[in-house]
Design a protein around this motif. Structure first.
Motif, PDB file in Angstrom:
ATOM      1  N   ASP A   1      39.548  64.879 -50.205  1.00  0.00           N
ATOM      2  CA  ASP A   1      39.749  66.089 -51.004  1.00  0.00           C
ATOM      3  C   ASP A   1      39.859  65.715 -52.484  1.00  0.00           C
ATOM      4  O   ASP A   1      39.194  66.295 -53.346  1.00  0.00           O
ATOM      5  CB  ASP A   1      41.012  66.802 -50.518  1.00  0.00           C
ATOM      6  CG  ASP A   1      41.202  68.204 -51.073  1.00  0.00           C
ATOM      7  OD1 ASP A   1      40.858  68.444 -52.244  1.00  0.00           O
ATOM      8  OD2 ASP A   1      41.725  69.057 -50.337  1.00  0.00           O
TER       9      ASP A   1
ATOM     10  N   ARG B   1      39.186  70.469 -46.892  1.00  0.00           N
ATOM     11  CA  ARG B   1      40.198  70.665 -47.938  1.00  0.00           C
ATOM     12  C   ARG B   1      41.565  70.931 -47.315  1.00  0.00           C
ATOM     13  O   ARG B   1      41.691  71.632 -46.319  1.00  0.00           O
ATOM     14  CB  ARG B   1      39.814  71.846 -48.845  1.00  0.00           C
ATOM     15  CG  ARG B   1      38.531  71.642 -49.633  1.00  0.00           C
ATOM     16  CD  ARG B   1      38.756  70.747 -50.802  1.00  0.00           C
ATOM     17  NE  ARG B   1      37.558  70.707 -51.655  1.00  0.00           N
ATOM     18  CZ  ARG B   1      37.375  69.793 -52.578  1.00  0.00           C
ATOM     19  NH1 ARG B   1      38.267  68.849 -52.793  1.00  0.00           N
ATOM     20  NH2 ARG B   1      36.283  69.809 -53.314  1.00  0.00           N
TER      21      ARG B   1
ATOM     22  N   ASN C   1      42.617  70.489 -56.019  1.00  0.00           N
ATOM     23  CA  ASN C   1      43.236  71.342 -55.013  1.00  0.00           C
ATOM     24  C   ASN C   1      44.765  71.283 -55.138  1.00  0.00           C
ATOM     25  O   ASN C   1      45.374  70.255 -54.861  1.00  0.00           O
ATOM     26  CB  ASN C   1      42.784  70.889 -53.624  1.00  0.00           C
ATOM     27  CG  ASN C   1      43.342  71.722 -52.502  1.00  0.00           C
ATOM     28  OD1 ASN C   1      44.131  72.634 -52.701  1.00  0.00           O
ATOM     29  ND2 ASN C   1      42.934  71.388 -51.292  1.00  0.00           N
TER      30      ASN C   1
END
Length: 184
Positions: free
Chosen positions: A69, A84, A146
Protein backbone atom coordinates in the motif's frame (compact mmCIF):
# COMPACT_ATOMS: atom_id res chain seq x y z
CA UNK A 1 17.31 -14.74 -10.72
CA UNK A 2 20.01 -12.78 -8.94
CA UNK A 3 19.25 -10.98 -5.69
CA UNK A 4 21.11 -7.86 -6.74
CA UNK A 5 20.07 -5.63 -9.63
CA UNK A 6 22.46 -2.68 -9.27
CA UNK A 7 19.52 -0.36 -10.05
CA UNK A 8 19.65 1.08 -6.53
CA UNK A 9 23.37 1.79 -6.44
CA UNK A 10 22.78 5.48 -7.11
CA UNK A 11 20.53 5.93 -4.07
CA UNK A 12 17.22 5.52 -5.92
CA UNK A 13 14.65 2.75 -5.71
CA UNK A 14 11.55 1.86 -7.66
CA UNK A 15 8.05 2.16 -6.28
CA UNK A 16 5.38 -0.26 -7.43
CA UNK A 17 4.39 1.43 -10.67
CA UNK A 18 7.90 2.24 -11.95
CA UNK A 19 8.36 5.63 -10.21
CA UNK A 20 11.96 6.11 -9.07
CA UNK A 21 12.48 7.89 -5.76
CA UNK A 22 15.31 8.54 -3.34
CA UNK A 23 15.92 5.76 -0.86
CA UNK A 24 15.83 8.55 1.75
CA UNK A 25 12.26 9.60 0.84
CA UNK A 26 9.52 9.58 3.45
CA UNK A 27 7.65 6.90 1.49
CA UNK A 28 10.63 4.54 1.47
CA UNK A 29 11.26 5.26 5.17
CA UNK A 30 7.66 4.32 5.93
CA UNK A 31 7.56 1.02 4.09
CA UNK A 32 11.11 0.23 5.18
CA UNK A 33 10.09 0.54 8.81
CA UNK A 34 7.06 -1.67 8.15
CA UNK A 35 9.50 -4.26 6.75
CA UNK A 36 11.58 -3.92 9.92
CA UNK A 37 8.41 -4.42 11.98
CA UNK A 38 7.63 -7.59 10.04
CA UNK A 39 11.13 -8.89 10.82
CA UNK A 40 10.72 -8.05 14.52
CA UNK A 41 7.50 -10.07 14.56
CA UNK A 42 9.36 -12.93 12.88
CA UNK A 43 11.90 -12.78 15.70
CA UNK A 44 9.11 -12.96 18.28
CA UNK A 45 7.70 -16.01 16.50
CA UNK A 46 11.16 -17.62 16.47
CA UNK A 47 11.22 -17.27 20.27
CA UNK A 48 8.14 -19.48 20.46
CA UNK A 49 4.96 -17.44 20.55
CA UNK A 50 2.80 -20.55 21.10
CA UNK A 51 -0.92 -19.73 20.93
CA UNK A 52 -0.12 -16.26 19.53
CA UNK A 53 1.60 -17.69 16.48
CA UNK A 54 -1.41 -17.86 14.15
CA UNK A 55 -2.31 -14.22 14.80
CA UNK A 56 1.31 -13.19 14.35
CA UNK A 57 1.44 -15.04 11.03
CA UNK A 58 -1.72 -13.18 9.98
CA UNK A 59 -0.08 -9.92 11.02
CA UNK A 60 3.07 -10.65 9.02
CA UNK A 61 0.99 -11.28 5.90
CA UNK A 62 -1.03 -8.11 6.56
CA UNK A 63 2.17 -6.09 6.90
CA UNK A 64 3.15 -7.13 3.38
CA UNK A 65 -0.16 -5.56 2.29
CA UNK A 66 0.71 -2.43 4.31
CA UNK A 67 4.12 -2.24 2.63
CA UNK A 68 2.59 -2.67 -0.83
CA UNK A 69 0.00 0.00 0.00
CA UNK A 70 2.74 2.44 1.00
CA UNK A 71 4.93 1.55 -2.00
CA UNK A 72 2.12 2.23 -4.50
CA UNK A 73 1.11 5.79 -5.19
CA UNK A 74 -2.53 6.55 -5.84
CA UNK A 75 -3.10 6.51 -9.57
CA UNK A 76 -0.31 4.03 -10.28
CA UNK A 77 -1.10 1.69 -13.17
CA UNK A 78 -0.44 -1.17 -10.73
CA UNK A 79 -2.79 0.12 -8.04
CA UNK A 80 -5.46 -2.42 -8.99
CA UNK A 81 -3.04 -5.17 -7.90
CA UNK A 82 -2.70 -3.75 -4.37
CA UNK A 83 -4.97 -4.52 -1.45
CA UNK A 84 -5.40 -1.15 0.29
CA UNK A 85 -5.75 -1.05 4.07
CA UNK A 86 -9.24 0.13 5.05
CA UNK A 87 -11.52 0.67 8.06
CA UNK A 88 -12.45 -3.04 8.11
CA UNK A 89 -8.78 -3.95 8.56
CA UNK A 90 -8.59 -1.55 11.51
CA UNK A 91 -11.72 -3.12 13.03
CA UNK A 92 -10.25 -6.59 12.65
CA UNK A 93 -7.12 -5.54 14.54
CA UNK A 94 -9.28 -3.96 17.25
CA UNK A 95 -11.06 -7.29 17.75
CA UNK A 96 -7.68 -9.01 18.10
CA UNK A 97 -6.59 -6.39 20.65
CA UNK A 98 -9.71 -7.00 22.72
CA UNK A 99 -9.25 -10.77 22.61
CA UNK A 100 -5.58 -10.68 23.63
CA UNK A 101 -6.11 -7.97 26.27
CA UNK A 102 -8.64 -10.26 27.97
CA UNK A 103 -5.97 -12.95 28.23
CA UNK A 104 -3.98 -10.93 30.79
CA UNK A 105 -4.93 -9.26 34.07
CA UNK A 106 -6.27 -5.71 33.88
CA UNK A 107 -3.54 -3.13 33.40
CA UNK A 108 -3.22 -0.82 36.41
CA UNK A 109 0.31 0.59 35.99
CA UNK A 110 2.93 1.03 33.33
CA UNK A 111 4.95 -2.17 32.95
CA UNK A 112 8.52 -2.70 31.86
CA UNK A 113 8.97 -4.20 28.41
CA UNK A 114 10.31 -7.70 28.92
CA UNK A 115 9.40 -11.03 30.39
CA UNK A 116 9.70 -14.15 28.30
CA UNK A 117 11.90 -13.96 25.18
CA UNK A 118 8.78 -13.96 22.97
CA UNK A 119 7.11 -11.21 25.03
CA UNK A 120 10.29 -9.11 25.05
CA UNK A 121 10.52 -9.45 21.27
CA UNK A 122 6.86 -8.43 20.96
CA UNK A 123 7.62 -5.31 23.00
CA UNK A 124 10.47 -4.48 20.61
CA UNK A 125 8.10 -5.03 17.68
CA UNK A 126 5.59 -2.70 19.38
CA UNK A 127 8.14 0.10 19.45
CA UNK A 128 8.98 -0.49 15.79
CA UNK A 129 5.25 -0.26 15.01
CA UNK A 130 5.15 3.12 16.76
CA UNK A 131 8.09 4.30 14.65
CA UNK A 132 6.39 3.02 11.49
CA UNK A 133 3.31 5.02 12.47
CA UNK A 134 5.43 8.17 12.92
CA UNK A 135 7.05 7.54 9.53
CA UNK A 136 3.62 7.28 7.90
CA UNK A 137 2.52 10.51 9.59
CA UNK A 138 5.63 12.20 8.16
CA UNK A 139 4.79 10.77 4.72
CA UNK A 140 1.20 12.05 4.97
CA UNK A 141 2.55 15.54 5.71
CA UNK A 142 4.63 15.45 2.52
CA UNK A 143 2.44 13.67 -0.01
CA UNK A 144 -0.74 11.71 -0.55
CA UNK A 145 -0.97 8.26 0.98
CA UNK A 146 -3.61 6.03 2.54
CA UNK A 147 -4.57 7.51 5.93
CA UNK A 148 -5.97 4.15 7.09
CA UNK A 149 -2.39 2.85 7.20
CA UNK A 150 -1.47 5.28 10.00
CA UNK A 151 -4.49 4.22 12.08
CA UNK A 152 -3.81 0.54 11.35
CA UNK A 153 -0.20 0.81 12.55
CA UNK A 154 -1.37 2.59 15.68
CA UNK A 155 -3.62 -0.38 16.43
CA UNK A 156 -0.89 -2.87 15.55
CA UNK A 157 1.31 -1.40 18.27
CA UNK A 158 -1.56 -1.77 20.75
CA UNK A 159 -2.08 -5.35 19.59
CA UNK A 160 1.59 -6.21 20.07
CA UNK A 161 1.47 -4.75 23.60
CA UNK A 162 -1.61 -6.85 24.42
CA UNK A 163 0.06 -9.94 22.94
CA UNK A 164 3.25 -9.38 24.95
CA UNK A 165 1.21 -9.16 28.14
CA UNK A 166 -0.77 -12.27 27.18
CA UNK A 167 2.45 -14.18 26.45
CA UNK A 168 3.86 -13.27 29.86
CA UNK A 169 0.62 -14.18 31.62
CA UNK A 170 0.41 -17.55 29.83
CA UNK A 171 3.97 -18.30 30.98
CA UNK A 172 3.15 -17.19 34.57
CA UNK A 173 5.76 -14.45 34.18
CA UNK A 174 5.04 -11.54 36.49
CA UNK A 175 5.29 -8.14 34.86
CA UNK A 176 7.61 -5.62 36.46
CA UNK A 177 5.79 -2.38 37.16
CA UNK A 178 7.21 1.07 36.75
CA UNK A 179 8.55 2.30 40.09
CA UNK A 180 8.21 6.08 40.19
CA UNK A 181 11.33 7.76 41.55
CA UNK A 182 10.99 8.02 45.31
CA UNK A 183 8.51 5.14 45.64
CA UNK A 184 10.91 2.24 45.59
Amino acid sequence: MKLYTRTGDGGQTGLYGADRVSKASARVDAYGTVDELNSAIGLARAHGAGPLDADLEYLQNALFDVGADLATRSGSPYEKNVSRIDAQDVQFIEALIDRHAEAAPPLRNFVHPGGTPAAAALHVARTVARRAERDVIRLLQEEEANTHVQVYLNRVSDLLFAMARAANHAASMAEEQWAVKGRR
